[in-house]
Each structure stands twice: as structure tokens, then as C-alpha cells.
Design a protein around this motif. Sequence first.
Motif, PDB file in Angstrom:
ATOM      1  N   VAL A 180       0.835  -1.202   0.000  1.00 48.45           N
ATOM      2  CA  VAL A 180       0.000   0.000   0.000  1.00 48.45           C
ATOM      3  C   VAL A 180       0.866   1.247   0.000  1.00 48.45           C
ATOM      4  N   PHE A 181       0.531   2.176  -0.878  1.00 46.89           N
ATOM      5  CA  PHE A 181       1.257   3.447  -0.984  1.00 46.89           C
ATOM      6  C   PHE A 181       0.279   4.583  -0.697  1.00 46.89           C
ATOM      7  N   GLN A 182       0.337   5.084   0.517  1.00 42.62           N
ATOM      8  CA  GLN A 182      -0.558   6.176   0.886  1.00 42.62           C
ATOM      9  C   GLN A 182       0.060   7.511   0.486  1.00 42.62           C
ATOM     10  N   PRO A 183      -0.751   8.447   0.004  1.00 42.19           N
ATOM     11  CA  PRO A 183      -0.209   9.764  -0.375  1.00 42.19           C
ATOM     12  C   PRO A 183       0.329  10.490   0.848  1.00 42.19           C
ATOM     13  N   LYS A 184       1.542  11.033   0.727  1.00 44.41           N
ATOM     14  CA  LYS A 184       2.187  11.770   1.817  1.00 44.41           C
ATOM     15  C   LYS A 184       2.110  13.267   1.515  1.00 44.41           C
ATOM     16  N   LEU A 185       1.558  14.010   2.450  1.00 41.65           N
ATOM     17  CA  LEU A 185       1.418  15.454   2.266  1.00 41.65           C
ATOM     18  C   LEU A 185       2.662  16.192   2.743  1.00 41.65           C
ATOM     19  N   SER A 186       3.010  17.232   2.043  1.00 41.85           N
ATOM     20  CA  SER A 186       4.114  18.093   2.475  1.00 41.85           C
ATOM     21  C   SER A 186       3.626  19.009   3.590  1.00 41.85           C
ATOM     22  N   LYS A 187       4.560  19.653   4.262  1.00 43.06           N
ATOM     23  CA  LYS A 187       4.213  20.585   5.331  1.00 43.06           C
ATOM     24  C   LYS A 187       3.304  21.687   4.806  1.00 43.06           C
ATOM     25  N   GLU A 188       3.587  22.165   3.606  1.00 45.63           N
ATOM     26  CA  GLU A 188       2.789  23.232   3.015  1.00 45.63           C
ATOM     27  C   GLU A 188       1.367  22.756   2.720  1.00 45.63           C
ATOM     28  N   GLU A 189       1.234  21.498   2.277  1.00 48.95           N
ATOM     29  CA  GLU A 189      -0.081  20.958   1.949  1.00 48.95           C
ATOM     30  C   GLU A 189      -0.934  20.737   3.201  1.00 48.95           C
ATOM     31  N   LYS A 190      -0.269  20.584   4.342  1.00 49.40           N
ATOM     32  CA  LYS A 190      -0.994  20.385   5.604  1.00 49.40           C
ATOM     33  C   LYS A 190      -1.370  21.698   6.296  1.00 49.40           C
ATOM     34  N   GLU A 191      -0.816  22.778   5.821  1.00 46.70           N
ATOM     35  CA  GLU A 191      -0.922  24.034   6.560  1.00 46.70           C
ATOM     36  C   GLU A 191      -2.370  24.496   6.759  1.00 46.70           C
ATOM     37  N   SER A 192      -3.221  24.295   5.780  1.00 44.12           N
ATOM     38  CA  SER A 192      -4.602  24.726   5.881  1.00 44.12           C
ATOM     39  C   SER A 192      -5.318  24.014   7.032  1.00 44.12           C
ATOM     40  N   SER A 291       0.030  14.934  -4.201  1.00 44.34           N
ATOM     41  CA  SER A 291       0.437  13.859  -3.289  1.00 44.34           C
ATOM     42  C   SER A 291       0.051  12.498  -3.856  1.00 44.34           C
ATOM     43  N   LEU A 292      -1.099  12.415  -4.530  1.00 46.86           N
ATOM     44  CA  LEU A 292      -1.494  11.158  -5.185  1.00 46.86           C
ATOM     45  C   LEU A 292      -0.531  10.810  -6.315  1.00 46.86           C
ATOM     46  N   ASP A 293      -0.112  11.820  -7.054  1.00 46.02           N
ATOM     47  CA  ASP A 293       0.848  11.583  -8.144  1.00 46.02           C
ATOM     48  C   ASP A 293       2.170  11.052  -7.598  1.00 46.02           C
ATOM     49  N   ARG A 294       2.611  11.591  -6.465  1.00 44.10           N
ATOM     50  CA  ARG A 294       3.863  11.123  -5.869  1.00 44.10           C
ATOM     51  C   ARG A 294       3.731   9.664  -5.405  1.00 44.10           C
ATOM     52  N   ALA A 295       2.580   9.323  -4.808  1.00 43.94           N
ATOM     53  CA  ALA A 295       2.345   7.944  -4.374  1.00 43.94           C
ATOM     54  C   ALA A 295       2.329   6.994  -5.565  1.00 43.94           C
ATOM     55  N   HIS A 296       1.698   7.433  -6.657  1.00 45.34           N
ATOM     56  CA  HIS A 296       1.645   6.596  -7.857  1.00 45.34           C
ATOM     57  C   HIS A 296       3.034   6.383  -8.442  1.00 45.34           C
ATOM     58  N   SER A 297       3.833   7.425  -8.424  1.00 45.89           N
ATOM     59  CA  SER A 297       5.193   7.322  -8.965  1.00 45.89           C
ATOM     60  C   SER A 297       6.025   6.323  -8.156  1.00 45.89           C
ATOM     61  N   PHE A 320       9.242  -3.381   3.425  1.00 44.13           N
ATOM     62  CA  PHE A 320      10.047  -2.161   3.275  1.00 44.13           C
ATOM     63  C   PHE A 320       9.215  -0.968   2.817  1.00 44.13           C
ATOM     64  N   TYR A 321       8.268  -1.187   1.904  1.00 44.41           N
ATOM     65  CA  TYR A 321       7.583  -0.059   1.270  1.00 44.41           C
ATOM     66  C   TYR A 321       6.138   0.175   1.739  1.00 44.41           C
ATOM     67  N   SER A 322       5.452  -0.863   2.172  1.00 43.59           N
ATOM     68  CA  SER A 322       4.014  -0.722   2.413  1.00 43.59           C
ATOM     69  C   SER A 322       3.708   0.211   3.581  1.00 43.59           C
ATOM     70  N   ASP A 323       2.636   0.976   3.431  1.00 42.67           N
ATOM     71  CA  ASP A 323       2.187   1.888   4.486  1.00 42.67           C
ATOM     72  C   ASP A 323       1.049   1.290   5.314  1.00 42.67           C
ATOM     73  N   ASP A 324       0.697   0.047   5.043  1.00 43.60           N
ATOM     74  CA  ASP A 324      -0.377  -0.591   5.807  1.00 43.60           C
ATOM     75  C   ASP A 324       0.206  -1.416   6.950  1.00 43.60           C
ATOM     76  N   LYS A 325      -0.042  -0.982   8.191  1.00 44.90           N
ATOM     77  CA  LYS A 325       0.554  -1.631   9.357  1.00 44.90           C
ATOM     78  C   LYS A 325       0.021  -3.037   9.591  1.00 44.90           C
ATOM     79  N   GLU A 326      -1.203  -3.309   9.111  1.00 45.12           N
ATOM     80  CA  GLU A 326      -1.811  -4.610   9.350  1.00 45.12           C
ATOM     81  C   GLU A 326      -1.164  -5.707   8.508  1.00 45.12           C
ATOM     82  N   THR A 327      -0.697  -5.364   7.317  1.00 48.94           N
ATOM     83  CA  THR A 327      -0.199  -6.396   6.404  1.00 48.94           C
ATOM     84  C   THR A 327       1.313  -6.356   6.160  1.00 48.94           C
ATOM     85  N   LYS A 328       1.964  -5.220   6.368  1.00 53.97           N
ATOM     86  CA  LYS A 328       3.369  -5.100   5.959  1.00 53.97           C
ATOM     87  C   LYS A 328       4.284  -6.078   6.694  1.00 53.97           C
TER      88      LYS A 328
END
Length: 473
Positions: A180-192, A291-297, A320-328
Motif C-alpha cells: 500500500v502506498f498512501q499519499p504523503k502530504l508536504s508541510k505546506e499541503e498540511k498548513e490549511s 500527493s497522489l501523483d507522488r504515491a503513484h510514482s 520495506f515499502y508498504s504503508d499498511d501496518k496490518e499487512t506489511k
Amino acid sequence: MRKLGLSLLNILLIITVANAQQKRTLDKIAAVVGSSIVLQSDVELQYAQYIVSGQQPNPSIKCLILQNQLTQKLLAQQAVIDSVQVKDDEVDNEVDRRMRSFLQRAGGQEQLEQFLGRSIIQYKDEMRPDIKESLVAQRMRAKITEKVNVTPLDVKNYFDKISKDSIPTYNKEVEVGEIVFQPKLSKEEKESARKKITDLRERVKKGEDFANLARIYSQDGSAQQGGDLGFFDRQQMAKEFTANAFRLKAGEISPVFETEFGFHFLQVIERRGEQVHARHIIIIPTITEASLDRAHSTADSVYKSLLAMKKLDFSSAAAFYSDDKETKYNGGMMLNAENVQTRTTFIPTDKLDPQIALVVDTMKVGSISKPQLFTDPQTNKKSYKILYLKSAVNAHKANMEQDFAKLKDAAMNDKLNRTIAQWFEKRRKETYIKIDPGYQSCDVLKGWLPAASAKTTASVADATPAKTATTNK
């Protein structure tokens, strides 16, 4: 929404009629078992809870409710003899859990209190003794069956006794892995989101009502309850949440903090030993297209590596890569959510998330899918996933070779049920039991009636001193 409104109307009618009857008459005794009695108002109260949990009105359910009450009281009486107990905080947690469910279905505290005709505090006080007895009964049942086990021979004997016409058919099952690849937000994207939660905290600090702001702005299921999370311990929440909750005194408000779920601030309502009662407001940052584009890449890069590098197997890539704690940490393999205790990775295809089932249906065993965008049906969060079809077992009649684990579970359940049934059979013969004639036609209660009782028409109330009902029982 209309069905919920009708259900709540039924609750109001049930409670209103029950209250009116109680003002005119003494509370009726529905049954006696040993040293305990079951009042008709106890049955009516549980029937109201049955309705508020979202079920359709069905008066025959009262037979099952009374059967459960008799079972519960017989177990609870044995628990006293065997010194089986539950802690007060366990009872409090269960009361809070049920109340949160009722509040959510009713649409909030005001609506639930209106329909029940009493305050939440009063209702919780009424629920508590029965819930405590229920938890004690569960623990007693576990003690009765604690030594029950099955051997491979037991499983074989159980299977051999199943008639050919009754052998179960199992649906197609698959073993599916995911990265699982979850989109990661930058600090600027979280600011709102951070600014919004900070502004809300300031409004609370200036005197605005916390619960009202939570209902309007908070973005999780607790919003309808004014952000109230009930009691929780150090293991139940995200570590950042726990760290803030357990350092505050009652009435204090935390700073804004971030967890994997979003930005929060909380207020402690009460401390009770190693448990905290708190409420919070959460603002969840909005996922951006970038952020979705970065996750897809990232997902596409890992997919190409899996195809090109034999040394990078799916299990290692998931860890190593998965963001899902239940399965990784399980090699990326999904577990059957309906059979958690056995931790089986075999999942019936009709129990898979339909989005995943659609992709798996096009895959061959041993293959992996291209990264695809999925939406979590519960949280609506989006993420990219690479799927791996490890194995597939077509629909078939049960057999010992393929289905030993399932047959072992079935054999175990059969043995547990027989053990409990034998215990109850013995205890019923040793215990004084009397059931009101109004319930003696219930099929589920036939086994509770002594031969003589089935013929008598005398009311339980005639043979047992009447007990005056409490005002709001």
C-alpha cells in the motif's frame, strides 16, 4: 433515514407504554432462576435496546431476551461460587462502548434522551448492573470451557459423522498480498488543516462550547457525541494522542498535535486510574492531486523493481515499502477479517473488498498487478496498491485434505457447544426455575421448563412475593 426515524418512534412508544403501565401496576416477574428474578421491565428495557441498535420491531425477540437472561443469571450465580469477577473499569468500558453506539444511531444525546424519556446518566446507571452480570457470565462460560480442545482424531470423527448431504460447500478462496502506498502530504499541503484546528482551539480557549464546535467541525465518528471518546487506556489510541491525554489534568486542553489520522486537540474530562475520559476535535488534511501523483510514482517504481529484480520478492517489498501496518509485517498478506483468531490468509472471494475482488478476478496465481488507485470503503481515504495473488482454491465440497483448519474450528465449536449444553442441563435440574405462563409457549424456553411447570397455569407472581418496580426501571 426514514427507517431510523421509524425505529426511534417505536422506541418512544415502547418506553412510553412501559412507563405508563408501571405507574398503574406493580412490575411483573417474568421468571425466577435460583436466587434471582427477571422482571418484565428488564425484558422491556433490553427490547428497547434491541430496537435502538437498528433492528426492526419483533415481539418474539422477547423470548430470546428472557432465555438470555436466564442463561446469564445461572452463569452469574455459579461465578459467585467460583469467585469469578470482572473489574469495574471493564464494566465502564462496555457501558461507554454501547452508549456511543446508541448515541450515534439516535443522532446525538438530546435525541436519545428524548426517546428514552430519561437522562443518559440515568440510563447508564440502569444498564450497568445487567452489563456487569453479562460480563461475569461470559467469563464464567470461558472458565467452563477453558480445558476444551480437539485432536486431529476428534476432527476426523466429527467430519465422518457428517452425512454426505450435509457436507458444507466452501466458496472460492484466495490468498492476496498487498503493498500500500498512501499519499504523503508536504508541510505546506498540511498548513490549511493546521490553521483550522489552531483557530478552533483558540475559540474553545475563549469560551466557546467544545462539544458544539466538535459537532460542527470535527471530522470523525465522535463528532455527533461532541467529540466524546469515552474512557480509554494507554494502548487504545495513537501514541501521540495517549501522550497528550495522560499528561493533562481534568478540564485541561492540550496543544494542537498531529497523528497519522490528522490534527487534533483534546480536553480531559476525567481521570480514573490508568484510564482517561476525553473529548477531541480532529481536522483531516485534504489529499492533493500532487500527493497522489507522488504515491503513484513510488508505486510504479516498486512494481517495475518487482518485475525486474528476482532478489526483491513481494514479502520483502511489502515490509520495506508498504504503508499498511496490518499487512506489511505479514509478508503483505491480508487476513480473513471474519476469522481473526486463526489468522488465516485464505479469504472467500465474496468477502473481499469488491474493488480488490475485481482486480484479483483477472489475475493468475503467482502474478502481481500494476499499481491501481483504491478508496477505503470505511474512511474514503485513497491509496495506490500493488496486489499479489499467492493462491486460489475453487469452490468445493469440504474435505480433510484441503479444509482441515476449517473443520477443526467447526469441531471445536461443536465440542464447546456440547460442553456448555451439558453444564446447563445439569445446572437446570439442580436449580429452582419458574417462568411466567405468558412465556411458556416460547420454543426457546422449553428446555427451561420442568415437566410439571409445562402443565401449570399458575402465575410466577402467585408463587413468589411480588417486587415493587422502581419508578423508572
